[in-house]
Scaffold this active site. Sequence first.
Site, mmCIF file in Angstrom:
data_model
loop_
_atom_site.group_PDB
_atom_site.id
_atom_site.type_symbol
_atom_site.label_atom_id
_atom_site.label_comp_id
_atom_site.label_asym_id
_atom_site.label_seq_id
_atom_site.Cartn_x
_atom_site.Cartn_y
_atom_site.Cartn_z
ATOM 1 N N HIS A 82 4.067 -46.902 11.186
ATOM 2 C CA HIS A 82 4.105 -45.505 10.759
ATOM 3 C C HIS A 82 3.382 -45.372 9.431
ATOM 4 C CE1 HIS A 82 5.539 -41.411 10.198
ATOM 5 N NE2 HIS A 82 5.796 -41.732 8.949
ATOM 6 N N ASP A 161 16.251 -32.891 13.429
ATOM 7 C CA ASP A 161 15.202 -33.020 12.417
ATOM 8 C C ASP A 161 14.221 -31.858 12.483
ATOM 9 O OD1 ASP A 161 13.500 -34.489 10.437
ATOM 10 O OD2 ASP A 161 12.119 -34.448 12.136
ATOM 11 N N ARG A 168 13.498 -27.042 5.392
ATOM 12 C CA ARG A 168 13.021 -27.712 4.181
ATOM 13 C C ARG A 168 11.698 -27.110 3.732
ATOM 14 N NH1 ARG A 168 12.267 -33.522 5.954
ATOM 15 N NH2 ARG A 168 11.312 -33.739 3.898
ATOM 16 N N SER A 183 14.180 -38.120 8.121
ATOM 17 C CA SER A 183 13.308 -37.449 9.077
ATOM 18 C C SER A 183 12.386 -38.449 9.773
ATOM 19 C CB SER A 183 12.479 -36.387 8.348
ATOM 20 O OG SER A 183 11.526 -35.811 9.210
ATOM 21 N N LYS A 187 13.113 -40.331 14.002
ATOM 22 C CA LYS A 187 12.159 -40.278 15.114
ATOM 23 C C LYS A 187 11.684 -41.673 15.499
ATOM 24 C CE LYS A 187 9.487 -37.130 13.065
ATOM 25 N NZ LYS A 187 10.205 -36.443 11.967
#
Length: 432
Positions: A82, A161, A168, A183, A187
């Site tokens: 990621h 989320d 947010r 968050s 995922k």
Amino acid sequence: MRMVDIIDAKRNGHELTDDQLQFFVDGVVDGSIPDYQVSALLMAIYFQGMTSEEQTSLTMKMMHSGTHLDLSAIPGTKVDKHSTGGVGDKVSLPLAAMVAATGIPVPMISGRGLGHTGGTLDKLEAIPGFKVEISEADFIKQVADEKLAIVGATGEVAPADKKIYGLRDVTDTVDSIPLIASSIMSKKIASGTDALVIDVKTGAGAFMKTLDQSRELAHALVEIGKQAGLQCMAVISDMNQPLGNKVGNSLEIEESIDVLKGRGPADLTELVLTLGSYMVVMGGKAKTPEEGRRLLEQTIADGTALDRFRAMVAAQGGDVRVVDDYTVMPQAKYRIPYRAKRAGILSRLSADEVGTASMLLGGGRQQADDQLDYSVGIELHHKLGDRVEASEPLLTIYSNQEEVPAVEQLLDESIDISDHYDQPELIHEVIE
């Protein structure tokens, strides 16, 4: 249990219990907690923070709010990566192919871009016919057969989320480390991977502008991952200038394939090898990152990484001619040189502004439903620290309009040429 009591507890700096966090997440998903109370708790978290136990608890409850991908049918240790996002960050494309070529399954669930940060799915869709949305069964089969798939989220992943992120965004609580970390990890854990390498960007073109912020986020992400039972580590990498030489969807596919052919830019190739070396260790194919790096370099030399990329494109319906002929992708009508205003050392090449320039050309989205022009973008001819001469082309603007004064003005404001400059480090830290 009352939501007002949960807000009160966090406002006063108390640690929230598992039951309180479960009540909160359930209420977000079923709509029983009004937006103003959700927003109030988000603001309390923004100011009071969360313990590592709270962060992990919130993450897992958000993850369990939706579907969870079961990848147990795929043999071997599944390894994913990621990135917190940046300009010219096409790392996932060559990285996934190289790691898969070592025999490690790489089930990569990626996202789209918004603003100046390009999305991996958008880049892949520059390849004619490429399908980023496939069924869960096909995704699992492709990873089992080809060791590699890069797709959008399947099913309803972490719906809590999605709702929290929307709030947010409009309540100025986006840059809260606990909320960012939960968050991202909700995922990623839901995607069913066994191991995760995280590329946390730092600098002008990154979400986290300072090294201290990036370090705090990296530690939070790794801690959550480990508490959730994943192998997890992070690399903090520089994003003060665009990564590689090309920014824009078709252009970044070209550069990704160039890396797999052994002719990619030095900074992009180095970051791919650094991240990949840890993925290979996590996947059990090497004992040390140094050994992992050698294995990855071999996949470029013997062509197996390029073969994996070609196989993925074919499996997901894309035109495999793209590997040898970049013109099968959309091509911009005009190539406009942007020239140096003076001689000297390139001392500022603001990544976020270059990304914004590409977005203004049509290569990025200002709103989620904006249509992309895959052909446009910017190609850099110099990097920070390079010596340049007056009137020498610094970069090329790929455009479908003959004149782009707004883009040129933005570049004027984001590029400095000085008499000296200290070259930034590409890799700032490794956090395990």
